[in-house]
Enzyme design. Structure first.
Site, PDB file in Angstrom:
ATOM      1  N   SER A  91       0.859  -1.191   0.000  1.00 45.14           N
ATOM      2  CA  SER A  91       0.000   0.000   0.000  1.00 45.14           C
ATOM      3  C   SER A  91       0.888   1.231   0.000  1.00 45.14           C
ATOM      4  CB  SER A  91      -0.894   0.011   1.250  1.00 45.14           C
ATOM      5  OG  SER A  91      -1.491   1.276   1.441  1.00 45.14           O
TER       6      SER A  91
ATOM      7  N   TYR B 286      -0.682  -0.420  10.647  1.00 48.95           N
ATOM      8  CA  TYR B 286      -0.982  -0.762   9.260  1.00 48.95           C
ATOM      9  C   TYR B 286       0.132  -0.291   8.334  1.00 48.95           C
ATOM     10  CZ  TYR B 286      -3.349  -1.104   4.776  1.00 48.95           C
ATOM     11  OH  TYR B 286      -3.661  -1.422   3.476  1.00 48.95           O
TER      12      TYR B 286
END
Length: 264
Positions: free
Chosen positions: A141, A154
């Site tokens: 990501s 995350y």
């Protein structure tokens, strides 16, 4: 990638979103599939939809990769059989300031985003190296670079995926085994439902449709890209980022303390 019904791909997190689209697109390219996820009903639905459109074999493996049982079952499958492609897509996001988030959220992200991806890669890689053939697609990501104050764990897990993939690319540079790491920005998937930040809170113009993201990433794979930012148009920016990373690492290889850190 060559169309061949003799090739088989494993897709994790295949019951919805990015994984389900990868499954569809790989079937379109002629791959037989093994779809892995924890929701059997959704897996059955995805498998049925694919088999209705394409002449490929689709098997499902209902496994929760955040658990030892689910992960070890999937590992064993990857070790025992020959697969041509693995999409490490399974992952979760829990976005909240670390001081206010439960420890279970942090540990679940690490378990799925890091531990599962690492173990499955390590399970499939020896066979690919022995055959000198295969592709692993790791879904990271752009949050790997994020300084947003809600995604410490995350972002950390996705930074791991990026670094892990880049080192593997170097380790495998003399082979025909390929590692692609994909770094999407906001994508319209169910991951947002339980993330703490609803999809509706995002600027719609900044959210890419899942089909477009996967199609772009697969085109990048066809083009030979090892690190893919599906939403970044400026190739020069990507090149400069990588060049800066390599340059900083090279500059760090010295026994001397940086002058700015020496007291006057």
């Amino acid at each position: 990638m060559t169309n061949s019904s003799q090739k088989t791909a494993v897709v994790t997190g295949a019951s919805s979103g990015i994984g389900a689209v990868y499954a569809d697109r790989l079937a379109q390219r002629g791959y037989n599939l093994v779809l892995v996820a924890r929701r059997e009903d959704r897996l059955q639905s995805v498998a049925a939809a694919i088999k209705s459109k394409y002449s490929v074999q689709v098997d499902i493996l209902c496994a929760d990769l955040s658990t030892e049982d689910g992960l070890s079952t999937t590992e064993q499958l990857l070790k025992e059989k020959s697969f041509d492609l693995l999409v490490n897509n399974a992952g979760i996001a829990r976005l909240a300031p670390l001081a206010h988030g439960p420890l279970s959220d942090s540990l679940s992200q690490i378990a799925l985003n890091i531990t599962a991806l690492t173990r499955l890669t390590q399970a499939i890689l020896p066979g690919m190296k022995q055959r000198n053939s295969g592709t692993i697609i790791n879904i990271a990501s752009v949050m790997a670079f994020s300084t947003l104050p809600m995604g410490a764990v995350y972002s950390g897990t996705k930074a791991f995926v990026l670094s892990f993939s880049q080192v593997l690319q170097q380790e495998l540079s003399e082979t025909d085994v390929k590692i692609q790491v994909v770094l999407p920005a906001a994508t319209a998937t169910e991951v947002w439902d339980n993330s703490g930040v609803p999809l509706s809170a995002l600027d719609p113009s900044a959210v890419m449709q899942t089909e477009n993201m996967v199609d772009g990433a697969l085109q990048a794979l066809d083009n030979g890209e090892a690190i893919t930012y599906p939403s970044v148009a400026d190739e020069g920016m990507i090149s400069r980022l990588e060049e800066a990373r390599v340059a900083v690492f090279a500059a760090a290889q010295t026994s001397q303390v940086a002058p700015r850190l020496i007291s006057q």
